[in-house]
Design an enzyme around this catalytic site. Structure first.
Site, PDB file in Angstrom:
ATOM      1  N   GLY A  77       5.228   3.750  -3.353  1.00 33.19           N
ATOM      2  CA  GLY A  77       4.050   4.281  -2.532  1.00 33.19           C
ATOM      3  C   GLY A  77       4.256   4.724  -1.147  1.00 33.19           C
ATOM      4  CB  THR A  78       6.337   3.227   1.456  1.00 33.67           C
ATOM      5  OG1 THR A  78       5.801   2.121   1.251  1.00 33.67           O
ATOM      6  CG2 THR A  78       6.605   3.523   2.905  1.00 33.67           C
ATOM      7  CG  ASN A 159      -4.005  -2.590   2.227  1.00 38.69           C
ATOM      8  OD1 ASN A 159      -4.358  -1.615   2.615  1.00 38.69           O
ATOM      9  ND2 ASN A 159      -3.143  -3.481   2.858  1.00 38.69           N
ATOM     10  CD  GLN A 187      -3.780  -2.407  -3.122  1.00 36.75           C
ATOM     11  OE1 GLN A 187      -4.117  -2.981  -4.353  1.00 36.75           O
ATOM     12  NE2 GLN A 187      -2.671  -2.783  -2.678  1.00 36.75           N
ATOM     13  N   GLY A 208       4.043   1.918  -8.840  1.00 33.69           N
ATOM     14  CA  GLY A 208       4.339   1.031 -10.007  1.00 33.69           C
ATOM     15  C   GLY A 208       3.820  -0.369  -9.929  1.00 33.69           C
ATOM     16  CB  THR A 245      20.410   9.373 -10.810  1.00 30.91           C
ATOM     17  OG1 THR A 245      21.583  10.394 -10.551  1.00 30.91           O
ATOM     18  CG2 THR A 245      20.268   9.167 -12.202  1.00 30.91           C
ATOM     19  CB  CYS A 333       0.285 -16.392  12.523  1.00 33.20           C
ATOM     20  SG  CYS A 333      -1.248 -16.187  13.230  1.00 33.20           S
TER      21      CYS A 333
HETATM   22  N1  PLP Z   1      -0.431   1.897   0.184  1.00 29.87           N
HETATM   23  C1  PLP Z   1      -1.304   0.987   0.203  1.00 29.87           C
HETATM   24  C2  PLP Z   1      -2.732   1.199   0.025  1.00 29.87           C
HETATM   25  C3  PLP Z   1      -0.861  -0.375  -0.374  1.00 29.87           C
HETATM   26  O1  PLP Z   1      -1.540  -1.409  -0.381  1.00 29.87           O
HETATM   27  C4  PLP Z   1       0.766  -0.498  -0.441  1.00 29.87           C
HETATM   28  C5  PLP Z   1       1.410  -1.858  -0.706  1.00 29.87           C
HETATM   29  O2  PLP Z   1       0.931  -2.771  -0.290  1.00 29.87           O
HETATM   30  C6  PLP Z   1       1.328   0.717  -0.080  1.00 29.87           C
HETATM   31  C7  PLP Z   1       0.925   1.877   0.222  1.00 29.87           C
HETATM   32  C8  PLP Z   1       2.801   0.676  -0.260  1.00 29.87           C
HETATM   33  O3  PLP Z   1       3.387   0.747  -1.509  1.00 29.87           O
HETATM   34  P1  PLP Z   1       4.747   0.421  -1.996  1.00 29.87           P
HETATM   35  O4  PLP Z   1       4.962  -0.817  -1.634  1.00 29.87           O
HETATM   36  O5  PLP Z   1       5.273   0.751  -3.257  1.00 29.87           O
HETATM   37  O6  PLP Z   1       5.873   1.139  -0.907  1.00 29.87           O
END
Ligand code: PLP
Length: 395
Positions: A77-78, A159, A187, A208, A245, A333
């Site tokens: 996702g990042t 999230n 999410q 995923g 790949t 923390c």
């Molecule tokens: N965006 C949201 C809202 C998330 O909750 C997360 C993961 O916690 C991410 C992005 C990042 O996803 P990934 O861990 O696949 O990079």
């Protein structure tokens, strides 16, 4: 970590990551064993693998109401979030303004924080406020858009709290102004219905491992016709949109997970939601000075974020760990900061409550017995910690 007294894991941390579904593992296994060919190879051994990618792409597209050509597989996702935002800035270099929110995941938040260093250009970032329910103000959003805005990046569901933003409406407003719209739907996908054919969304990110597929595989949806610049230049994989790949087995797994998510959507929004509601109502009723963080109804069906005033989130988690109950805290923390989560701060949750916040996030694998177990253990955990708290003056 305190010793664990209970054998069975009660996993209620599905917004952090999910269990890989057994059906997903079964579908992946042949691509880790016998079908190890490269999908780009000319021989038919590799060609079979290419066919499996096609099936997976179609399954992801079906869950999103998209076309297969609009789906690009990547690592997480990042990566999807970075790719969408950097692509917009690269294609519209004359525009230097981004509209986002104060409650984004670090994948978007930290990218925006470090954008100037990363790109060597100065950008203006508008971070929209949220109210005490964690909800956005559409009028503030409209007022923030300018001719200089390159892209809007707003998460579909939060999230930490599960709060759902009105992304359909926000995307249409952006479209009317000729502005690109990205949503981090990491999410939301698999938990609420999504039909991209009906929406003005240009980019959508998914991951995923949040929907019972493995870690290390993600998707960026790019609407047909939207200008796109790859983040990873390289080979011609993914039609030149993402070099490298393909992570074949994980992509196959993600395809299967999307198919399962479509089938289980109803259960997620009925049985899982009912379990979440039982847990939430039970905790709020049995633990004095406990508060719900986030909108009561505009929320994912699996998530509840509750503050237990005058106790520390990390301490609560350690005590829950004795019973093998897994959840997350909204305080930070562990990262060396005594600041509570930026999401709860943006919502104006008082300091004494933000520090004691716990997020429970359920999945279709949770049972009523598990909810009952958590409801049985939590009041005593909170009570014992409050007896030690210098701030607790009794209820
Ligand atoms: N965006 C949201 C809202 C998330 O909750 C997360 C993961 O916690 C991410 C992005 C990042 O996803 P990934 O861990 O696949 O990079």
């Amino acid at each position: 970590m305190s010793p664990v007294e209970s054998e069975k894991v009660v996993y209620m941390d599905n917004n952090a990551t999910t269990r890989v579904a057994p059906e997903v593992i079964e579908e992946m296994m042949p691509y880790l064993t016998e079908y190890y060919g490269n999908p780009s190879s000319m021989h038919s051994f590799g060609g079979q693998v290419g066919e499996a990618l096609k099936v997976a792409r179609q399954r992801v597209a079906d869950l999103l109401g998209a076309d297969p050509e609009e789906i690009t597989f990547n690592s997480c996702g990042t990566e999807s979030d970075s790719t969408a935002i950097l692509s917009a800035l690269q294609n519209y270099p004359e525009k230097r303004h981004i509209v986002t929110t104060r409650v984004e995941h670090p994948a978007v938040k930290h990218l925006c924080d470090t954008l100037d260093t990363l790109t060597g250009h100065k950008h203006r970032i508008t971070r929209l406020k949220v109210d005490e329910d964690g909800m956005i103000d559409i009028e503030e959003y409209k007022a923030a858009l300018t001719d200089d805005t390159a892209i809007v990046s707003v998460m579909w569901a939060n999230n930490e709290t599960g709060v759902i933003f009105p992304v359909a409406e926000m995307a249409t407003i952006a479209k009317e102004r000729g502005i690109l719209f990205h949503t981090d739907a990491v999410q939301a996908v698999g938990k609420i219905p999504i039909n991209l054919k009906e929406l003005d969304i240009d980019f959508l990110s998914l991951s995923g491992h949040k929907l019972h597929a493995p870690k290390g595989v993600g998707v960026l949806y790019v609407k047909r016709g939207t200008l796109f610049a790859p983040f990873l230049a390289g080979g011609h994989q993914e039609r030149g949109r993402r070099g490298g790949t393909e992570n074949v087995a994980s992509i196959v797994g993600l395809g299967k997970a999307c198919e399962l998510a479509g089938k289980m959507m109803e259960e997620e929004n009925t049985r899982v939601k009912n379990l979440r509601d039982k847990l939430e109502e039970g905790l709020l009723a049995s633990v004095p000075k406990s508060l719900l963080n986030g909108h009561k109804t505009e929320r994912l069906p699996n998530t509840t974020n509750i503050s237990f005033e005058f106790v520390e989130g990390e301490a609560i988690l350690l005590h829950m760990n004795r019973f093998n109950i897994c959840a997350s805290s909204g305080s930070a923390c562990t990262s060396g900061s005594l600041e509570p989560s930026h999401v709860l701060r943006a919502m104006g949750v008082p300091f004494t409550a933000a520090h004691g916040s716990i997020r429970f996030s359920l999945s279709v694998y949770n049972t009523e017995e598990e909810v009952d177990f958590v409801l049985e253990k939590m009041p005593a955990i909170i009570e014992s910690l409050r007896q030690m708290s210098p701030f607790w003056k009794g209820d």
